[in-house]
Scaffold this motif. Sequence first.
Motif, PDB file in Angstrom:
ATOM      1  N   LEU A   1      52.434  48.711  37.944  1.00 35.84           N
ATOM      2  CA  LEU A   1      51.021  48.587  38.301  1.00 35.84           C
ATOM      3  C   LEU A   1      50.254  47.739  37.299  1.00 35.84           C
ATOM      4  N   TRP A   2      50.664  47.758  36.037  1.00 39.06           N
ATOM      5  CA  TRP A   2      49.978  46.925  35.038  1.00 39.06           C
ATOM      6  C   TRP A   2      50.086  45.449  35.399  1.00 39.06           C
ATOM      7  N   LYS A   3      51.303  45.016  35.707  1.00 41.09           N
ATOM      8  CA  LYS A   3      51.516  43.611  36.044  1.00 41.09           C
ATOM      9  C   LYS A   3      50.841  43.249  37.356  1.00 41.09           C
ATOM     10  N   ALA A   4      50.900  44.146  38.332  1.00 43.53           N
ATOM     11  CA  ALA A   4      50.277  43.862  39.630  1.00 43.53           C
ATOM     12  C   ALA A   4      48.772  43.662  39.466  1.00 43.53           C
ATOM     13  N   ASN A   5      48.125  44.514  38.680  1.00 45.54           N
ATOM     14  CA  ASN A   5      46.689  44.358  38.483  1.00 45.54           C
ATOM     15  C   ASN A   5      46.364  43.147  37.630  1.00 45.54           C
ATOM     16  N   GLN A   6      47.252  42.794  36.724  1.00 41.00           N
ATOM     17  CA  GLN A   6      47.081  41.556  35.965  1.00 41.00           C
ATOM     18  C   GLN A   6      47.106  40.352  36.902  1.00 41.00           C
ATOM     19  N   LEU A   7      48.007  40.370  37.880  1.00 36.40           N
ATOM     20  CA  LEU A   7      48.051  39.303  38.882  1.00 36.40           C
ATOM     21  C   LEU A   7      46.768  39.265  39.706  1.00 36.40           C
ATOM     22  N   VAL A   8      46.276  40.447  40.106  1.00 38.54           N
ATOM     23  CA  VAL A   8      45.030  40.509  40.875  1.00 38.54           C
ATOM     24  C   VAL A   8      43.891  39.867  40.098  1.00 38.54           C
ATOM     25  N   LEU A   9      43.779  40.208  38.836  1.00 36.88           N
ATOM     26  CA  LEU A   9      42.682  39.670  38.025  1.00 36.88           C
ATOM     27  C   LEU A   9      42.847  38.178  37.775  1.00 36.88           C
ATOM     28  N   SER A  10      44.064  37.741  37.511  1.00 36.27           N
ATOM     29  CA  SER A  10      44.309  36.306  37.308  1.00 36.27           C
ATOM     30  C   SER A  10      44.012  35.520  38.578  1.00 36.27           C
ATOM     31  N   ASP A  11      44.441  36.054  39.713  1.00 34.90           N
ATOM     32  CA  ASP A  11      44.163  35.401  40.994  1.00 34.90           C
ATOM     33  C   ASP A  11      42.665  35.348  41.291  1.00 34.90           C
ATOM     34  N   SER A  12      41.915  36.264  40.669  1.00 35.44           N
ATOM     35  CA  SER A  12      40.467  36.334  40.895  1.00 35.44           C
ATOM     36  C   SER A  12      39.675  35.439  39.950  1.00 35.44           C
ATOM     37  N   GLY A  13      40.380  34.698  39.091  1.00 35.68           N
ATOM     38  CA  GLY A  13      39.701  33.753  38.223  1.00 35.68           C
ATOM     39  C   GLY A  13      39.463  34.222  36.806  1.00 35.68           C
ATOM     40  N   ILE A  14      40.043  35.379  36.435  1.00 31.58           N
ATOM     41  CA  ILE A  14      39.899  35.839  35.052  1.00 31.58           C
ATOM     42  C   ILE A  14      40.845  35.038  34.165  1.00 31.58           C
ATOM     43  N   LEU A  15      40.319  34.442  33.124  1.00 33.43           N
ATOM     44  CA  LEU A  15      41.132  33.659  32.209  1.00 33.43           C
ATOM     45  C   LEU A  15      42.080  34.562  31.429  1.00 33.43           C
ATOM     46  N   GLN A  16      43.296  34.104  31.209  1.00 32.14           N
ATOM     47  CA  GLN A  16      44.280  34.898  30.488  1.00 32.14           C
ATOM     48  C   GLN A  16      43.773  35.293  29.099  1.00 32.14           C
ATOM     49  N   ALA A  17      43.039  34.387  28.466  1.00 30.85           N
ATOM     50  CA  ALA A  17      42.503  34.668  27.135  1.00 30.85           C
ATOM     51  C   ALA A  17      41.435  35.756  27.152  1.00 30.85           C
ATOM     52  N   HIS A  18      40.916  36.059  28.329  1.00 32.53           N
ATOM     53  CA  HIS A  18      39.858  37.064  28.467  1.00 32.53           C
ATOM     54  C   HIS A  18      40.380  38.403  28.990  1.00 32.53           C
ATOM     55  N   LEU A  19      41.698  38.580  29.018  1.00 28.57           N
ATOM     56  CA  LEU A  19      42.297  39.775  29.616  1.00 28.57           C
ATOM     57  C   LEU A  19      43.125  40.541  28.591  1.00 28.57           C
ATOM     58  N   GLU A  20      42.813  41.818  28.430  1.00 28.50           N
ATOM     59  CA  GLU A  20      43.588  42.711  27.585  1.00 28.50           C
ATOM     60  C   GLU A  20      44.312  43.721  28.478  1.00 28.50           C
ATOM     61  N   VAL A  21      45.596  43.916  28.217  1.00 25.33           N
ATOM     62  CA  VAL A  21      46.418  44.805  29.044  1.00 25.33           C
ATOM     63  C   VAL A  21      47.026  45.889  28.166  1.00 25.33           C
ATOM     64  N   THR A  22      46.879  47.134  28.583  1.00 26.86           N
ATOM     65  CA  THR A  22      47.415  48.259  27.826  1.00 26.86           C
ATOM     66  C   THR A  22      48.940  48.219  27.772  1.00 26.86           C
ATOM     67  N   ASN A  23      49.506  48.917  26.796  1.00 23.14           N
ATOM     68  CA  ASN A  23      50.920  49.289  26.851  1.00 23.14           C
ATOM     69  C   ASN A  23      51.067  50.779  26.565  1.00 23.14           C
ATOM     70  N   LEU A  24      49.999  51.531  26.884  1.00 27.63           N
ATOM     71  CA  LEU A  24      49.963  52.977  26.664  1.00 27.63           C
ATOM     72  C   LEU A  24      50.098  53.700  27.999  1.00 27.63           C
ATOM     73  N   CYS A  25      51.181  54.452  28.150  1.00 25.79           N
ATOM     74  CA  CYS A  25      51.486  55.141  29.406  1.00 25.79           C
ATOM     75  C   CYS A  25      50.989  56.582  29.368  1.00 25.79           C
ATOM     76  N   THR A  26      50.266  56.976  30.390  1.00 27.12           N
ATOM     77  CA  THR A  26      49.805  58.357  30.503  1.00 27.12           C
ATOM     78  C   THR A  26      50.981  59.322  30.665  1.00 27.12           C
ATOM     79  N   CYS A  27      51.964  58.957  31.468  1.00 27.93           N
ATOM     80  CA  CYS A  27      53.091  59.852  31.767  1.00 27.93           C
ATOM     81  C   CYS A  27      54.022  60.023  30.571  1.00 27.93           C
ATOM     82  N   CYS A  28      54.140  59.008  29.737  1.00 29.44           N
ATOM     83  CA  CYS A  28      54.971  59.101  28.527  1.00 29.44           C
ATOM     84  C   CYS A  28      54.300  59.908  27.428  1.00 29.44           C
ATOM     85  N   ASN A  29      52.992  60.112  27.540  1.00 24.57           N
ATOM     86  CA  ASN A  29      52.218  60.757  26.480  1.00 24.57           C
ATOM     87  C   ASN A  29      51.366  61.901  27.019  1.00 24.57           C
ATOM     88  N   PRO A  30      51.981  62.889  27.675  1.00 24.37           N
ATOM     89  CA  PRO A  30      51.207  63.930  28.356  1.00 24.37           C
ATOM     90  C   PRO A  30      50.476  64.885  27.422  1.00 24.37           C
TER      91      PRO A  30
END
Length: 281
Positions: free
Chosen positions: A227-256
Amino acid sequence: MQLDKDRDWMLPKPQVQEGVEYLIFPQLEATGVVNHLFSTRSGGVSEGHLSSMNLSFSRGDKEEYVRENYRRIAKVLNCESGDFVFSHQTHTNDVRIVTEKDRGKGLIREPDYQNIDGLVTKVPGLVLTTFFADCVPIFLVEPVNKIIGLCHSGWRGTVGRIGEKTIAKMESLGAKRKDIRAAIGPSICQECYEVSEDVAAQFAQEFRGHEDTLMKETKKGKYLLNLWKANQLVLSDSGILQAHLEVTNLCTCCNPEYLFSHRASRGMRGNLAAFLMLKKS
């Protein structure tokens, strides 16, 4: 729970204030125009499997505990209880423009809307509020024209490109896509998120050409979905510059123990929340 400075993620950054542990994105903070945070389980008064910073009135918690939790969040955000505006999440891709007349809806007043998974505003001091326990939070800040958006993107919202819908609503208020700063917040990672073939098929259709990036087949009819990558694609396709996008690497399920996770707890959990507010001048 104490702040562990050796946690093995890069974004977002943990903070502690008034005993409340929360997470922020440096790029959003650097705009200087917003207060924001993503909650953790730490710093509230809820008990048992809801401990301790549960932010939902619908998970069986005591109302006074939830209201106390909001009082503490409000102190961190430098706002009042009457400033919050809640979403009404049903896994749609519907987005509401929030105005002054919506102030307090969800916390101190009943909302007069339903089926809203995204919120946008240009009104300073309104605290956009969305809820999570594995799904993807998307923060959006346009600092030039001072317009913000916040949305809840589960698998249905991701296929429905709610990130794009939220950006379009911001644009209708005067935001410029090239200036939007975006952040994808803590949520379930690909290794934890197994879905059925019918869900995978919808992603394959919506994100053609990216199937190998978004999905890994684990066994017949089962796939791990990113889902992280899919939403990154959605935002990039919507015109968000890569330099303006921060993406987590913190998983809720791994850290209950640190974050509420529906999958990890098999539904025995509270709710996290994302908060985003334009500062008052």
